[in-house]
Design a protein around this motif. Structure first.
Motif, PDB file in Angstrom:
ATOM      1  N   MET B 211      52.196  31.348  26.684  1.00 10.58           N
ATOM      2  CA  MET B 211      52.760  30.776  25.452  1.00 10.58           C
ATOM      3  C   MET B 211      52.219  31.427  24.185  1.00 10.58           C
ATOM      4  SD  MET B 211      55.132  28.389  25.553  1.00 10.58           S
ATOM      5  CE  MET B 211      55.039  26.759  24.845  1.00 10.58           C
ATOM      6  N   PRO B 212      50.881  31.603  24.056  1.00 10.45           N
ATOM      7  CA  PRO B 212      50.380  32.205  22.810  1.00 10.45           C
ATOM      8  C   PRO B 212      50.932  33.613  22.575  1.00 10.45           C
ATOM      9  CG  PRO B 212      48.594  31.257  24.093  1.00 10.45           C
ATOM     10  CD  PRO B 212      49.795  31.227  24.962  1.00 10.45           C
ATOM     11  N   LEU B 213      51.129  34.361  23.672  1.00  8.69           N
ATOM     12  CA  LEU B 213      51.644  35.720  23.524  1.00  8.69           C
ATOM     13  C   LEU B 213      53.127  35.738  23.193  1.00  8.69           C
ATOM     14  CD1 LEU B 213      49.854  37.288  26.600  1.00  8.69           C
ATOM     15  CD2 LEU B 213      49.276  37.621  24.209  1.00  8.69           C
ATOM     16  N   LEU B 214      53.789  34.636  23.506  1.00 12.49           N
ATOM     17  CA  LEU B 214      55.248  34.614  23.365  1.00 12.49           C
ATOM     18  C   LEU B 214      55.720  34.072  22.027  1.00 12.49           C
ATOM     19  CD1 LEU B 214      56.376  33.487  26.897  1.00 12.49           C
ATOM     20  CD2 LEU B 214      56.888  35.647  25.792  1.00 12.49           C
ATOM     21  N   VAL B 215      54.774  33.684  21.168  1.00  8.78           N
ATOM     22  CA  VAL B 215      55.186  33.052  19.912  1.00  8.78           C
ATOM     23  C   VAL B 215      56.230  33.873  19.147  1.00  8.78           C
ATOM     24  CG1 VAL B 215      54.390  32.325  17.639  1.00  8.78           C
ATOM     25  CG2 VAL B 215      53.161  31.609  19.682  1.00  8.78           C
ATOM     26  N   PRO B 216      56.052  35.194  18.981  1.00 10.71           N
ATOM     27  CA  PRO B 216      57.081  35.942  18.247  1.00 10.71           C
ATOM     28  C   PRO B 216      58.445  35.890  18.932  1.00 10.71           C
ATOM     29  CG  PRO B 216      55.122  37.279  18.573  1.00 10.71           C
ATOM     30  CD  PRO B 216      54.940  36.055  19.398  1.00 10.71           C
ATOM     31  N   ALA B 217      58.450  35.988  20.261  1.00  4.09           N
ATOM     32  CA  ALA B 217      59.723  35.940  20.993  1.00  4.09           C
ATOM     33  C   ALA B 217      60.382  34.583  20.818  1.00  4.09           C
ATOM     34  CB  ALA B 217      59.486  36.227  22.468  1.00  4.09           C
ATOM     35  N   ILE B 218      59.581  33.529  20.920  1.00  5.28           N
ATOM     36  CA  ILE B 218      60.130  32.186  20.759  1.00  5.28           C
ATOM     37  C   ILE B 218      60.688  32.025  19.351  1.00  5.28           C
ATOM     38  CG2 ILE B 218      59.561  29.736  20.738  1.00  5.28           C
ATOM     39  CD1 ILE B 218      57.443  30.368  22.885  1.00  5.28           C
ATOM     40  N   ALA B 219      59.951  32.542  18.375  1.00  8.50           N
ATOM     41  CA  ALA B 219      60.428  32.451  16.991  1.00  8.50           C
ATOM     42  C   ALA B 219      61.768  33.158  16.840  1.00  8.50           C
ATOM     43  CB  ALA B 219      59.403  33.042  16.038  1.00  8.50           C
ATOM     44  N   SER B 220      61.894  34.343  17.457  1.00  5.68           N
ATOM     45  CA  SER B 220      63.151  35.082  17.349  1.00  5.68           C
ATOM     46  C   SER B 220      64.311  34.257  17.880  1.00  5.68           C
ATOM     47  CB  SER B 220      63.080  36.389  18.144  1.00  5.68           C
ATOM     48  OG  SER B 220      62.117  37.231  17.606  1.00  5.68           O
TER      49      SER B 220
END
Lengths: 331, 298
Positions: B211-220
């Protein structure tokens, strides 16, 4: 508990929203808690993680899609099989032929012109001092809803009767420009086939920003050495553009063209908002589907139109995927 | 189009100065500059015209074009006050929020879990199921609307927020799974395996490592889904009851019924556009990144 279905006041509505989110969180939490215990057979966590999404997709996309295909071969009651009759109506009735012609015009003009404009603009502003600002201007329509864009452009096309003496002012920009240039103001959205082109312009206006952004990234990924070598060989300006830039970003151009083509085929909002749902020969398939299904109560024709839309999307996607495979193989 | 184009964007930043140095060779001809300026103007003027109109007194709007406002400026907020008062614009503005927030959160969560299974759990039939999800991305939602609506009517849920949330969730899922799966695949396998060896279950790996690594992807994806749901008209027309309609639907209806009352329509249109514009300007970076990763929904 009726307020959960039919909330009346704003606090009730907000409460329903919070309930929905909490309900979802609790259900997902339970599912995860169950599937995360050690030493379960492997399919249990797989089902827990994948199950909810697959279930929803099957329920909401696959199953209704199949039902619609079935309904396109039945009459409007949904009980009598009529073979290809619905499609025959679409391909012979004069009004529907205009709808198909318009759809083809949209899908031919919007992707090509939006991509061409986006590409040219991306090249022109590339590496300039105002690049970021200049790009934001073109990109902004992407954030605006198609409804908003339709209203913006409906105002541009607005017509005022110039009156008996012909001196009443225009409030729409296009007609004012026509008047300034000595012409007669026109009701742009009421004259076929010009009105279809007026609507197409709006879609190009929306989509060019997408083309520009993707192509700009592709242009920046062209190795500097390639550009330098071409310049040493004397390629400048237009030659550089046509012989170096365009071939280098060809895969991106194809992705952009196909993506915009798919978006254009499915676009419904512009015709609905600007032309009162397709009056004056402006309708396109995505829009006629809605009119037939929900206003004319001809669900069978609506289903056939939806299937036709789907059939038109498929080859574009196949082409896109195939091109992506080819360009991945080249790397 | 996978992640390599965004790599291209990053590489460009490090070379920015050098590139700016040779910019003169590229945009040298005045005709080219003029063309760029022309496009920029054509792309900006229509929006500016309606924006100016929304602040002009109603009498002026009826009698003269917005361009005359520069000669005799006279501006007011009355149109915005009116549009909130005389129609259900205010109500639908809140409906848009109530529809959009769950319709963004729920598909993200579901898609994250599905993408995790596709990316990091080995099971039989994985590539088949993934191809199935990928393929359903292309189904035009028009194909699904009538059967879904009759199902909702059968359940007695038609016209409520619930069916609107459910529909938006379903329509957003294939793209969300595809996008998040692409991003998840980029995370090094060793990270996941190290955590698994330490005895972490899937849930801990998911929440603490990924989850912490995916924050930019989730934001997109969140921005995409937000704009898509907020700007949607078709789903709202088919599934939302009149009292639960979002602002796009109300504005589209006003476009027909207000006819020549442009002072109200202009203000209403900008009320509907202000939220996506704020989101867009504050999070443009993520939006562009998501777009380059192949996330565009028609």
């Amino acid at each position: 508990m009726m307020w959960l279905l039919k909330p009346e006041t704003l606090p009730e509505k907000l409460a329903v929203m919070v309930v929905a989110i909490l309900l979802f969180a609790v259900v997902m939490g339970l599912v995860l808690a169950v599937v995360d215990r050690p030493r379960l057979p492997k399919w249990v966590p797989v089902a827990g993680y994948l199950g909810p999404a697959l279930l929803l997709i099957t329920f909401g996309l696959l199953w209704p899609g199949m039902l619609t295909i079935r309904n396109s071969f039945y009459d409007h009651t949904g009980n009598t099989f009529v073979g290809w009759d619905n499609f025959a109506v679409i391909f012979t009735d004069e009004a529907f032929l205009i709808v198909i012609r318009n759809t083809l015009l949209w899908v031919a003009l919007v992707p090509t012109l939006a991509t061409a404009l986006g590409l040219v603009y991306a090249v022109l502003v590339d590496r300039t001092r105002v690049e970021k600002f200049a790009k934001t201007l073109i990109f902004l329509p992407m954030a605006i809803s198609m409804v908003g864009a339709s209203i913006i452009w409906k105002f541009v096309y607005e017509y005022r009767d110039p009156g008996v003496r012909g001196d009443l002012p225009q409030i729409g920009l296009l007609n004012q420009i026509v008047v300034w240039m000595g012409g007669e103001p026109q009701q742009w959205l009421l004259i076929p086939p010009a009105n279809t082109f007026m609507l197409i312009i709006v879609m190009i206006w929306i989509q060019a920003g997408f083309a520009m952004t993707v192509l700009s990234a592709a242009i920046k990924a062209i190795p500097d050495e390639t550009i330098e070598a071409a310049k040493v060989d004397g390629a400048m300006g237009l030659r550089l553009f046509f012989f170096i830039t365009v071939p280098s970003v060809r895969p991106a151009i194809i992705v952009v063209l196909t993506t915009i083509a798919m978006g254009t085929l499915k676009a419904f909002d512009i015709v609905y908002t600007m032309a009162a749902g397709g009056n004056f020969d402006t309708s396109i398939i995505a829009n006629e589907f809605y009119t037939q299904s929900f206003n004319q109560n001809q669900q069978n024709i609506g289903a056939a139109l939806a299937v036709l839309l789907f059939v038109m999307v498929v080859p574009i996607v196949v082409y896109n995927v195939r091109q992506m495979r080819i360009s991945e193989g080249e790397r | 189009m996978s992640l390599d184009s965004s790599v291209g964007v990053q590489r460009k930043l490090t070379r920015k100065e050098q590139r700016q140095a040779d910019s003169k060779t590229r945009l040298s001809s005045p005709a080219a500059s003029a063309f760029a300026v022309l496009i920029a103007v054509v792309w900006t003027i229509p929006t500016a015209g309606l924006l100016i109109t929304s602040f002009r007194p109603s009498g002026d709007v009826r009698k003269s074009g917005w361009w005359t406002a520069f000669a005799n400026p006279s501006f007011t907020l009355d149109n915005y006050v009116d549009v909130f008062g005389t129609s259900n614009v205010a109500n639908s503005f809140f409906n848009s929020f109530i529809i959009t927030i769950p319709a963004v959160l729920i598909p993200i969560m579901l898609a994250l879990l599905a993408a995790y299974a596709f990316a990091w759990i080995d099971f039989k039939g994985r590539s088949f199921l993934f191809a199935f999800v990928f393929a359903l991305q292309i189904v035009p939602i028009q194909v699904t609307l009538i059967p879904l609506l009759s199902q909702y009517v059968q359940w007695g849920l038609d016209g409520t927020y619930w069916t609107v949330w459910l529909s938006h969730t379903i329509f957003g899922l294939p793209l969300a799974i595809f996008l998040l799966h692409n991003f998840m695949k980029e995370i090094p396998r060793s990270l996941i395996e190290a955590a698994r060896v330490d005895g972490a279950g899937h849930v801990r790996v998911f929440f603490q490592v990924l989850m912490p690594l995916l924050v930019p992807a989730i934001a997109s994806f969140a921005i995409f889904q937000f704009l898509w749901v907020w700007n949607d008209l078709l789903v709202a027309l088919v599934f939302a009851g009149p009292e639960y309609s979002p602002i796009t639907r109300v504005i589209a209806t006003l476009a027909g019924s207000f006819g020549s009352r442009w002072y109200l329509l202009a203000a209403g249109a900008f009320v509907s556009m202000v939220v996506p514009m704020v989101v867009f300007f504050s999070l443009q970076r993520y939006f562009v990144r998501g777009m380059l990763a192949g996330g565009v929904k028609g």
